[in-house]
Every structure is written in structure tokens, then in C-alpha cells.
Scaffold this active site. Structure first.
Site, PDB file in Angstrom:
ATOM      1  N   ASP A 130       0.839  -1.194   0.000  1.00 17.72           N
ATOM      2  CA  ASP A 130       0.000   0.000   0.000  1.00 17.72           C
ATOM      3  C   ASP A 130       0.878   1.249   0.000  1.00 17.72           C
ATOM      4  OD1 ASP A 130      -2.225  -1.627   0.175  1.00 17.72           O
ATOM      5  OD2 ASP A 130      -2.323  -1.502   2.365  1.00 17.72           O
ATOM      6  N   MET A 131       0.366   2.328  -0.567  1.00 14.29           N
ATOM      7  CA  MET A 131       1.138   3.562  -0.649  1.00 14.29           C
ATOM      8  C   MET A 131       1.663   3.990   0.717  1.00 14.29           C
ATOM      9  SD  MET A 131       0.077   7.261  -2.299  1.00 14.29           S
ATOM     10  CE  MET A 131      -1.047   7.729  -0.989  1.00 14.29           C
TER      11      MET A 131
END
Length: 291
Positions: A130-131
Site C-alpha cells: 500500500d502507498m
């Protein structure tokens, strides 16, 4: 593209045909080209496809542009890449928090673009972070190795361990969460536990330290669902601190870090294990009162 593979001692007992088809997962069309163009050699010699591959052999595969058409993406900034491991087939890097693994638009610059610039050729995503998550992440350096690494991921033999700082005191030292995960019908950004229609998900949790308000845990993924650790912990009242989607406790960053990645290299059979550090994660953990 030419791939040269020295066959290691513990390599499976397979014929040339079985190696190409079952072990390397080369598509039928490309196997046909390899055969008709005589682009497979063992120890420099053309060989019958039913011949065995032996330890110590040198397998040479030559692929034309039509076999694996060159994919071009915008290059990023090589100096943003922290290498943890690299060979001619794959690279593992330490992803910073706040950076996407890959862009959603053709010209969007993300970690994949930076890694491709660093390597000097287009690389390929094997798995995502995930970012908001930092840590160890694996990329393929050519389209030949990509499906082989994807199979290792599906077979759960690429091992991924995370550190997370979550809300509340975990009572159990060891805890396995098996809730299925599905999409949130009301918010497309989120996932929810859905034991009726969701996908199977398994997260192994080990409590490392705990204070009055939070716990530092190690998380081992057996599956790789979107937001898996975040959803599993939040569903049971232990949302990860700083999670913008699932937690009410803010922090400068999501307190989730991919600390370790391990696998056996499918071509060399070398055991690879890397650990990634994050100064921002460690700094926030110390602020909370952990050692």
C-alpha cells in the site's frame, strides 16, 4: 533477450521439455518459437527436448522481440531507490512510505518507475505494498522470471513479515486471524471482513511489546489480500495507528512496515532473506514508549 542458467545441484530431475513447460512456465507459443528457431541449447549444443537437464549443465535460452515485446514506461529517479538485493533476474528494494508501488495512469511516476531507472531497464511488479506502507518489496527484472515469481507467491513460498503498531493491548502472544476479506460496498477505497462472500485470508500475529494503549506486533502473511493486515487488526479492535481508513488514532504515517522478505531463488536455488529498516517507523515507535 538471452537467459543463461547454470543448473544447480539440487535442481529437480526434469527433461528440457518439462523445465520449459512446467518449471519455467513458458507459454506454448513461445516454447514453439524456441523449438523451431533452435533457441534452446545445453552446454552450447542443440539438444533433444526429451533429454534430461543435469546438475552442472548450462542452459541457454534466446528470446526474440516477438516472444516478449519490449514494454516501455517513463523512468523515475534512480537515487530514490534503496537496494536490498539484486541479481540479473530480480531486485528487492526498501519502499518508503507515501509512495505508490506502481502508477494507475500511463505517465504516473511511482516506485516501479524509479526502480526501472535504477536498474536501467523496465521492471515488473510481483507484489504490491500500500502507498502508506514502507518496507521490502520484490520486482522482476525481465518478463521471463515474472510468472515464475508469481507462482512462488501463489504457492506461499515468498515469505513476508511486517511490523505494526496497533491500538490497545493484545492479550494473546500468538494469534491467527482467518476472517475472509471483501470489498466495502459503501466505500470503494476500503475492504471489510466478509466471511460469507469474501476471499480467504490468513494473518499470523505475534505480540512483541505492549503498553497501556498500544501493542507492537509482528505479522506474517499467508495470503496477500488488499489491506489484509489493516482490515484484520481493525476488525478485532486493534486498528493500526495512523491508518487513514481504519483507525481513529492519527500519526505522521501508517504504522505498518514490511520488515522482512525471504524466498528461495527459483533459478539458482539460493536462499535469499533481506531485512528493511524505516527511520520514520522506528522514530514513531520510540515516541510511543517502546524500546
Amino acid at each position: 533477450m538471452k537467459i543463461t542458467i547454470p543448473i544447480p545441484q539440487a535442481f529437480p530431475d526434469l527433461t528440457v521439455k518439462e523445465v520449459l513447460e512446467d518449471y519455467f512456465l513458458i507459454p506454448r507459443k513461445i516454447r514453439h518459437f524456441l523449438r523451431t528457431k533452435k533457441h534452446v541449447r545445453v552446454n552450447g549444443e542443440l539438444i533433444n527436448w526429451q533429454s534430461p537437464i543435469l546438475a552442472g549443465d548450462l542452459l541457454e535460452l534466446t528470446f526474440d522481440e516477438e516472444d516478449y515485446p519490449e514494454k516501455s514506461i517513463p523512468l523515475g529517479q534512480a537515487d530514490l531507490v534503496e537496494e536490498l538485493y539484486q541479481d540479473e533476474h530480480l531486485i528487492i528494494v526498501n519502499k518508503p512510505e507515501g509512495m505508490k508501488t506502481h502508477g494507475n495512469e500511463p505517465n504516473e511516476i511511482a516506485l516501479l518507475n524509479h526502480v526501472s531507472s535504477y536498474v536501467g531497464q523496465t521492471c515488473y511488479v510481483v507484489h504490491r505494498l500500500d502507498m502508506e506502507t514502507s518496507g521490502a518489496i520484490l520486482f522482476a527484472k525481465n518478463p521471463f522470471i515474472l510468472p515464475i515469481l508469481n507462482r512462488l507467491l501463489e504457492d506461499k513460498v515468498i515469505y513476508r513479515d511486517y511490523l505494526a503498531l496497533c491500538q490497545g493491548q493484545l492479550k494473546m502472544t500468538d494469534w491467527t486471524i482467518t476472517d475472509k476479506i471483501g470489498r466495502d460496498r459503501h466505500d470503494r477505497r476500503k475492504r471489510v471482513v466478509d466471511n460469507r462472500k469474501g476471499q480467504a485470508a490468513l494473518t499470523e500475529i505475534r505480540r512483541l511489546e505492549t503498553t497501556g494503549k498500544s501493542s507492537l506486533v509482528s505479522c506474517h502473511l499467508q495470503t496477500g489480500r488488499t489491506h489484509q493486515i489493516r482490515v484484520h487488526l481493525a476488525h478485532h479492535g486493534h486498528a493500526i495507528i495512523g491508518d487513514p481508513l481504519y483507525s481513529t488514532i492519527s500519526a505522521p504515517r501508517l504504522m505498518l512496515h514490511a520488515q522482512k522478505l525471504s524466498l528461495t531463488h527459483p533459478l539458482t536455488l539460493e536462499k535469499i532473506s533481506v531485512e528493511a529498516r524505516s527511520e520514520s517507523f522506528e522514530r514513531e515507535v520510540k515516541k510511543t514508549g517502546f524500546n
